[in-house]
Design a protein around this motif. Structure first.
Motif, PDB file in Angstrom:
ATOM      1  N   ILE A  59       0.833  -1.206   0.000  1.00 48.89           N
ATOM      2  CA  ILE A  59       0.000   0.000   0.000  1.00 48.89           C
ATOM      3  C   ILE A  59       0.864   1.250   0.000  1.00 48.89           C
ATOM      4  O   ILE A  59       1.767   1.394   0.827  1.00 48.89           O
ATOM      5  CB  ILE A  59      -0.925   0.019   1.239  1.00 48.89           C
ATOM      6  N   ASP A  60       0.582   2.147  -0.919  1.00 44.53           N
ATOM      7  CA  ASP A  60       1.236   3.449  -0.970  1.00 44.53           C
ATOM      8  C   ASP A  60       0.393   4.406  -0.127  1.00 44.53           C
ATOM      9  O   ASP A  60      -0.638   4.896  -0.576  1.00 44.53           O
ATOM     10  CB  ASP A  60       1.300   3.916  -2.434  1.00 44.53           C
TER      11      ASP A  60
ATOM     12  N   LYS B  16       1.310  -7.984   4.280  1.00 41.45           N
ATOM     13  CA  LYS B  16       0.595  -6.701   4.223  1.00 41.45           C
ATOM     14  C   LYS B  16       1.556  -5.602   4.678  1.00 41.45           C
ATOM     15  O   LYS B  16       1.912  -5.552   5.857  1.00 41.45           O
ATOM     16  CB  LYS B  16      -0.655  -6.739   5.109  1.00 41.45           C
ATOM     17  N   ARG B  17       1.975  -4.765   3.748  1.00 42.17           N
ATOM     18  CA  ARG B  17       2.908  -3.689   4.071  1.00 42.17           C
ATOM     19  C   ARG B  17       2.378  -2.365   3.535  1.00 42.17           C
ATOM     20  O   ARG B  17       1.757  -2.313   2.483  1.00 42.17           O
ATOM     21  CB  ARG B  17       4.290  -3.966   3.463  1.00 42.17           C
ATOM     22  N   ILE B  18       2.677  -1.306   4.272  1.00 37.69           N
ATOM     23  CA  ILE B  18       2.245   0.027   3.862  1.00 37.69           C
ATOM     24  C   ILE B  18       3.427   0.979   3.991  1.00 37.69           C
ATOM     25  O   ILE B  18       4.192   0.924   4.969  1.00 37.69           O
ATOM     26  CB  ILE B  18       1.043   0.502   4.704  1.00 37.69           C
TER      27      ILE B  18
ATOM     28  N   SER C  40      -3.280  -5.813  11.075  1.00 41.98           N
ATOM     29  CA  SER C  40      -1.955  -6.437  11.022  1.00 41.98           C
ATOM     30  C   SER C  40      -1.172  -6.018   9.782  1.00 41.98           C
ATOM     31  O   SER C  40      -0.605  -6.845   9.070  1.00 41.98           O
ATOM     32  CB  SER C  40      -2.105  -7.968  11.059  1.00 41.98           C
ATOM     33  N   ILE C  41      -1.135  -4.701   9.540  1.00 42.26           N
ATOM     34  CA  ILE C  41      -0.394  -4.150   8.407  1.00 42.26           C
ATOM     35  C   ILE C  41       0.948  -3.633   8.921  1.00 42.26           C
ATOM     36  O   ILE C  41       1.000  -2.876   9.894  1.00 42.26           O
ATOM     37  CB  ILE C  41      -1.157  -3.000   7.725  1.00 42.26           C
ATOM     38  N   GLN C  42       2.010  -4.037   8.272  1.00 45.66           N
ATOM     39  CA  GLN C  42       3.351  -3.624   8.714  1.00 45.66           C
ATOM     40  C   GLN C  42       3.724  -2.282   8.084  1.00 45.66           C
ATOM     41  O   GLN C  42       3.838  -2.177   6.860  1.00 45.66           O
ATOM     42  CB  GLN C  42       4.385  -4.673   8.316  1.00 45.66           C
ATOM     43  N   PRO C  43       3.923  -1.240   8.911  1.00 44.27           N
ATOM     44  CA  PRO C  43       4.326   0.057   8.351  1.00 44.27           C
ATOM     45  C   PRO C  43       5.813   0.065   8.013  1.00 44.27           C
ATOM     46  O   PRO C  43       6.645  -0.386   8.801  1.00 44.27           O
ATOM     47  CB  PRO C  43       4.011   1.038   9.481  1.00 44.27           C
ATOM     48  N   ILE C  44       6.140   0.549   6.836  1.00 41.48           N
ATOM     49  CA  ILE C  44       7.541   0.678   6.410  1.00 41.48           C
ATOM     50  C   ILE C  44       7.877   2.167   6.360  1.00 41.48           C
ATOM     51  O   ILE C  44       7.261   2.926   5.601  1.00 41.48           O
ATOM     52  CB  ILE C  44       7.757   0.038   5.016  1.00 41.48           C
ATOM     53  N   GLN C  45       8.816   2.558   7.186  1.00 46.95           N
ATOM     54  CA  GLN C  45       9.209   3.964   7.255  1.00 46.95           C
ATOM     55  C   GLN C  45      10.049   4.349   6.041  1.00 46.95           C
ATOM     56  O   GLN C  45      11.011   3.666   5.696  1.00 46.95           O
ATOM     57  CB  GLN C  45       9.992   4.236   8.540  1.00 46.95           C
ATOM     58  N   GLN C  46       9.659   5.443   5.403  1.00 45.35           N
ATOM     59  CA  GLN C  46      10.442   5.949   4.286  1.00 45.35           C
ATOM     60  C   GLN C  46      10.514   7.470   4.389  1.00 45.35           C
ATOM     61  O   GLN C  46       9.524   8.162   4.182  1.00 45.35           O
ATOM     62  CB  GLN C  46       9.813   5.546   2.948  1.00 45.35           C
TER      63      GLN C  46
END
Length: 263
Positions: free
Chosen positions: A17-18, A43-45, A65-71
């Motif tokens: 997910i963007d 599931k990643r966002i 249970s969505i894993q947030p990815i820091q950018q």
């Protein structure tokens, strides 16, 4: 191509997910829709979680249970989120653990990614707003407009109850005027049906749906006010016929045909 045991028919999907290009309000409808196509194994966002702009997503990440990815945004005006999502997608692709990907964004920058995933034999489901550029839509096997997910969420019993509870006894709720649904592409559906029909003009309804999606990934009966393709076909009795037949494994199978002109 992804390798899996033949004992399972469930597709294993990676959901990416963007967060910059998808609203948190769709989260319920999004995962209900994805469940129709397979299991969301990953599931990643992606986004910059240090700022306040993604507050809506922060509230629902744990529940789903969505894993947030820091950018971090390294350069102003450049979208580092896109690059991070694409790199992760390719890493996941080469694990060979997935049958398909769900790309949630309205950004055309993911057009090449969708094409690349399909080149590997994986199914790509796109989710984005109606303003999503056509090249990205066309690069997916199936594209679902998130406005449909919002509409379904608004029509759910819980949503109706919350609206009613917010109205005071003396106040009368004002019915929101629903936007007019676009007319179904009957000519297009007729042409597809004629192309795939047997000698008697009949075609399996699921085959019809598959062939429509191949040419128009964004086609969805719900866009035109119908829950299923069969409902759309039934709504045009002057053009189509629908027939239920016994299936070899029990139950029934639906067939449709372009109604012959009356003599």
């Amino acid at each position: 191509m992804a390798t899996h045991s033949s004992t399972t028919t469930q597709k294993h999907l990676a959901v990416l997910i963007d967060a910059d290009n998808a609203p948190a309000a769709i989260v319920e409808g999004l995962f209900e829709e994805i469940a129709k196509y397979g299991v969301a194994s990953v599931k990643r966002i992606y986004g910059d979680w240090t700022g306040p702009q993604l507050g809506g997503w922060k509230k629902v990440l744990l529940d789903h249970s969505i894993q947030p990815i820091q950018q971090f945004a390294y350069t102003k005006g450049k979208n580092a989120t896109d690059s991070s999502l694409i790199i992760d997608a390719m890493d996941l692709l080469y694990t060979r653990r997935f049958n398909g990907f769900c790309l949630v964004s309205s950004d055309s920058d993911f057009t090449r990614l969708a094409s690349r995933l399909r080149e590997e034999g994986l199914t790509v489901y796109g989710f984005g707003e109606e303003k999503t550029p056509k090249p990205f839509v066309a690069a997916c096997d199936k594209f679902i407009y998130i406005e449909l997910l919002r509409d379904e969420a608004a029509q759910s019993p819980n949503a109706e109850a919350s609206v009613e509870s917010s109205v005071t006894p003396d106040a009368k709720p004002v019915a929101a005027e629903k936007p007019k649904k676009p007319k179904a592409p009957i000519g297009f559906i007729t042409k597809i049906l004629d192309d795939i029909a047997d000698e008697d003009g009949w075609a399996h309804l699921s085959v019809l749906g598959t062939n429509i999606s191949k040419l128009r990934p964004e086609f969805d009966p719900r866009t035109h006010g119908f829950k299923k393709l069969s409902d759309l076909i039934k709504a045009y009795p002057q053009t189509f016929e629908l027939q239920a037949r016994g299936a070899s494994a029990g139950g029934t199978a639906m067939y449709a045909r372009h109604k012959p002109p009356s003599k």
